[in-house]
Design a protein around this motif. Sequence first.
Motif, short mmCIF file in Angstrom:
data_model
loop_
_atom_site.label_atom_id
_atom_site.label_comp_id
_atom_site.label_asym_id
_atom_site.label_seq_id
_atom_site.Cartn_x
_atom_site.Cartn_y
_atom_site.Cartn_z
N LEU A 12 0.83 -1.20 0.00
CA LEU A 12 0.00 0.00 0.00
C LEU A 12 0.86 1.25 0.00
CD1 LEU A 12 -2.86 -0.98 2.40
CD2 LEU A 12 -3.03 -0.45 0.00
N PHE A 13 1.95 1.19 0.75
CA PHE A 13 2.88 2.33 0.79
C PHE A 13 3.37 2.67 -0.62
CE2 PHE A 13 7.37 3.66 0.96
CZ PHE A 13 7.23 4.82 1.69
N VAL B 99 -2.39 3.87 7.29
CA VAL B 99 -1.43 3.47 6.26
C VAL B 99 -1.23 4.61 5.28
CG1 VAL B 99 -0.81 1.57 4.78
CG2 VAL B 99 -2.78 1.36 6.24
N MET B 100 -2.34 5.15 4.84
CA MET B 100 -2.30 6.22 3.85
C MET B 100 -1.62 7.47 4.41
SD MET B 100 -3.78 7.59 0.99
CE MET B 100 -4.22 9.21 0.41
N THR B 101 -2.11 7.94 5.57
CA THR B 101 -1.60 9.21 6.08
C THR B 101 -0.14 9.08 6.53
OG1 THR B 101 -2.58 8.62 8.19
CG2 THR B 101 -3.83 10.07 6.79
N THR B 155 1.74 12.91 14.59
CA THR B 155 0.61 13.81 14.82
C THR B 155 -0.04 14.20 13.51
OG1 THR B 155 2.16 15.66 14.81
CG2 THR B 155 1.51 14.81 16.94
N LEU B 156 0.80 14.41 12.49
CA LEU B 156 0.26 14.78 11.18
C LEU B 156 -0.65 13.70 10.64
CD1 LEU B 156 0.91 17.34 9.63
CD2 LEU B 156 2.58 16.09 8.32
N ALA B 157 -0.18 12.45 10.74
CA ALA B 157 -0.96 11.33 10.21
C ALA B 157 -2.21 11.09 11.03
CB ALA B 157 -0.10 10.07 10.19
#
Lengths: 51, 223
Positions: A12-13, B99-101, B155-157
């Motif tokens: 996914l990364f 996962v994305m962030t 923190t951002l994620a």
Amino acid sequence: MPQMAPMSWLILFFLFIVVFMLFNVLTYFSFIYPVKSFKKKKIDKKIYWKW
Amino acid sequence: MMTNLFSSFDPTASFNMSLNWLSIFLGLFFIPPAYWLIPSRHLWLWYKIIITLHYEFKTLIGNEKKGSTLMMISLFSMIMFNNILGLCPYIFTSTSHLVMTLSLALPMWFSFMIYGWLNNSTHMFAHLVPQGTPNILMPFMVIIETISNIIRPGTLAIRLAANMIAGHLLMTLLGNTGPNLTLIVLNILLILQILLLILESAVAIIQSYVFAILSTLYSSEIH
């Protein structure tokens, strides 16, 4: 039905990185050519509508 | 079927691969193509947004670095399209997952750190003590600043993912009470849901903006 379905984080990364690159490309190419503004030359006659 | 509070965030798996992660590609179709010499109104609108963002980020980065806002603008657009499209029914919100962030925040922070500590290590050390700190507090400030620097990608994620999850969860929970309600209360619920949806679409844009501008801020601190 899987609860808390397993996610392959590494794949996914790489997917996200690739999509991010695609967005970068699209943003890079979305520009507008600067339009040269020009003025029509006015016929500067003192007589406008006289035959 | 909702078996779990968080099951609306579950990526359903088929072919041993979660196909609904493909929803991150959807944003690509919303960016207008710039094939033509005369821009369409759609492109013009998008261009105006991009230019406004560019000036916004440029004030943070400074004038000496050219082209560095491109990455931040595309980061903003990617997250924004994911957030907004995720509000539509049956579209998977990939930004609600860490996962994305994290995969957006972590490499960026990491590269900023490597760049900063290798090239401008004096500046990086200087950032550990803010201006005007009393002498007694200086060791503590170094510790605090170091910690805050390290937890930045986290923190951002988490900020983005938690905002997305909270909004969706609230709407799902409220919506699930619908079948048990009387007509009058149901109408109130509908109005409330519409208001919530408006709020969430605002949050979707705001959070993507926050993510992008904080990344810009972190990148401006390393030189």
